[in-house]
Design a protein around this motif. Structure first.
Motif, short mmCIF file in Angstrom:
data_model
loop_
_atom_site.label_atom_id
_atom_site.label_comp_id
_atom_site.label_asym_id
_atom_site.label_seq_id
_atom_site.Cartn_x
_atom_site.Cartn_y
_atom_site.Cartn_z
N ALA A 190 0.82 -1.21 0.00
CA ALA A 190 0.00 0.00 0.00
C ALA A 190 0.86 1.26 0.00
CB ALA A 190 -0.94 -0.01 1.20
N ALA A 191 1.52 1.51 -1.11
CA ALA A 191 2.37 2.71 -1.21
C ALA A 191 1.54 3.97 -1.38
CB ALA A 191 3.34 2.56 -2.38
N HIS A 192 0.22 3.85 -1.50
CA HIS A 192 -0.62 5.04 -1.63
C HIS A 192 -0.84 5.73 -0.30
CE1 HIS A 192 -3.25 1.74 -0.58
NE2 HIS A 192 -4.31 2.50 -0.47
N PHE A 193 -0.56 5.03 0.83
CA PHE A 193 -0.67 5.73 2.12
C PHE A 193 0.48 5.45 3.07
CE2 PHE A 193 -3.16 1.80 2.97
CZ PHE A 193 -2.52 1.35 4.10
N SER A 194 1.35 4.51 2.73
CA SER A 194 2.46 4.16 3.61
C SER A 194 3.75 4.84 3.18
CB SER A 194 2.67 2.64 3.61
OG SER A 194 3.83 2.30 4.34
N HIS A 195 4.46 5.41 4.14
CA HIS A 195 5.74 6.05 3.86
C HIS A 195 6.90 5.05 3.88
CE1 HIS A 195 4.59 10.37 3.83
NE2 HIS A 195 3.58 9.93 4.56
N GLU A 243 -6.70 16.63 -0.49
CA GLU A 243 -5.90 17.31 0.53
C GLU A 243 -6.76 17.73 1.72
OE1 GLU A 243 -2.55 19.35 -2.46
OE2 GLU A 243 -3.96 20.60 -1.33
N LEU A 244 -7.84 18.46 1.44
CA LEU A 244 -8.69 18.93 2.54
C LEU A 244 -9.38 17.76 3.23
CD1 LEU A 244 -9.93 21.09 4.26
CD2 LEU A 244 -11.64 21.51 2.47
N ILE A 276 -1.22 17.66 5.51
CA ILE A 276 -1.18 17.58 4.05
C ILE A 276 0.26 17.49 3.54
CG2 ILE A 276 -1.66 18.85 1.92
CD1 ILE A 276 -4.12 20.03 3.42
N GLU A 277 1.15 18.29 4.09
CA GLU A 277 2.55 18.26 3.66
C GLU A 277 3.16 16.88 3.86
OE1 GLU A 277 4.43 21.37 5.82
OE2 GLU A 277 3.47 22.99 4.67
N THR A 281 3.37 13.90 -0.08
CA THR A 281 4.60 13.40 -0.71
C THR A 281 4.38 12.04 -1.37
OG1 THR A 281 5.33 12.39 1.37
CG2 THR A 281 6.07 14.64 0.93
N LEU A 282 3.31 11.35 -0.99
CA LEU A 282 3.01 10.04 -1.58
C LEU A 282 2.10 10.14 -2.79
CD1 LEU A 282 2.29 7.99 1.68
CD2 LEU A 282 4.43 8.12 0.41
N TRP A 283 1.47 11.29 -2.99
CA TRP A 283 0.49 11.43 -4.08
C TRP A 283 1.17 11.82 -5.38
CZ3 TRP A 283 -2.81 15.05 -0.51
CH2 TRP A 283 -3.40 14.27 0.49
#
Length: 336
Positions: A190-195, A243-244, A276-277, A281-283
């Motif tokens: 899940a690279a869409h939310f995991s750093h 983002e919001l 958001i910052e 970075t993953l988006w």
């Protein structure tokens, strides 16, 4: 043109502000049909609970609906949160789906609850330490491998004469990678939310892999978050919705998916900006060229066999356009 890499889709079944839940659910069928026509490999639904902006609380219902309205695309769970369910119930549900749509279903399993602590209690969710036991029980039901003196050995799984679809383990930290390899099943990160970088997890999965009939070779998938539009500027504008919405959710404000108009007019707090910052970075946000370059950079770093895309846009037509633009940028061959 040869596709750069197989592409798939994840649909969280978002519910946008100003849209009825019934209309949002109908959009899942439109997106499934588009993905089928565009040539995406598979479409997965993730299990989430207690979130007004997401309608994918019961993946198997969405899977059955999508499979019934499409012809070729694989449809599955990305994933079923196994600790929320009795393993026998999952075996029954996904054997049923496989029987109705043979060769087109995937069963992805995750250990997260898919909701907050209140939802966990309402679902009677098992503790994370029990995941291995739940998974072993699921596979014992599927393989009819309980010892003769085990009480579950007397429970026939219905429907019989059908096997489970291919199994996948989902991960966001690498903890499940070795287990997926040892079991000889698919692995999705899940690279869409995991750093956490996915490359070490994929390496661990492949090193531990043992071939099975369903997976004669290791097969690793990476999920990424993408917003694509004809220009970078428009894509950034459309991305303001996520983002919001992300900032509000992680500040404890639960709402449907907000519009970019509201997002651009919002007076952000310092805490919301930090949220958001960190996550943005993953988006991957931009034009088709920008999106293709950034996805392929991640592919070069991580070496997945397939990329799954999840897209959060308030306007459903523009969301479908985003998937279309990405498919074209990657040279995916449309289906007839």
């Amino acid at each position: 043109m040869t596709a750069l890499i197989p592409l798939s889709m994840q649909d969280l079944a978002p519910i946008a502000e100003g849209i009825s839940t019934a209309d949002a659910m109908a959009e899942t069928i439109k997106l499934a049909q588009l993905g089928d026509a565009l040539g995406f490999t598979r479409l997965w639904y993730a299990e989430h609970h207690g979130m007004p902006s997401i309608a994918s609380s019961v993946p198997e219902i969405l899977i059955g609906s999508a499979a019934a309205h499409t012809k070729s695309i694989r449809v599955g769970s990305g994933g079923v949160m196994l600790l929320n369910h009795a393993p026998l119930r999952i075996v029954e549900a996904y054997r049923t789906l496989e029987g109705l749509h043979p060769g087109r279903i995937d069963l992805g399993l995750g250990r997260a609850p898919g909701g907050d602590g209140y939802a966990m209690r309402a679902l009677r969710t098992g503790g994370g330490e029990e995941f291995s036991a739940y998974l072993s029980e699921l596979m014992a039901f599927e393989e009819d491998s309980f010892p003769p003196d085990h009480p579950y050995s007397r429970v026939p799984v219905a429907p019989g004469g059908i096997s489970l679809p291919p199994l996948w383990l989902l991960g966001s930290s690498g903890a499940s990678a070795q287990a997926a390899g040892q079991l000889g099943i698919g692995y999705a990160f899940a690279a869409h939310f995991s750093h956490t970088p996915p490359a070490p997890a994929f390496e661990s999965y492949r090193y531990a892999f043992r071939a099975t009939q369903a997976f004669p070779k290791p097969y690793a998938m990476m999920c990424v978050s993408v917003v694509c539009a004809p220009t970078d500027e428009e894509a950034r504008y459309l991305s303001s919705s996520q983002e919001l919405s992300w900032a509000l959710f992680h500040s404890g404000q639960i709402r449907k998916l907000v519009s970019p108009e509201e997002a651009t007019a919002h007076a952000y707090t310092e805490q919301e900006r930090r949220i958001i910052e960190h996550q943005s970075t993953l988006w991957i946000v931009g034009s088709p060229q920008t999106v293709r370059d950034q996805i392929m950079a991640k592919v070069a770093d991580s070496n997945p066999d397939e990329v799954m895309i999840t897209t959060t846009i308030h306007d459903y037509a523009l969301r479908r356009r985003s998937y279309r633009l990405v498919a074209e940028a990657f040279g995916i061959e449309p289906r007839q």
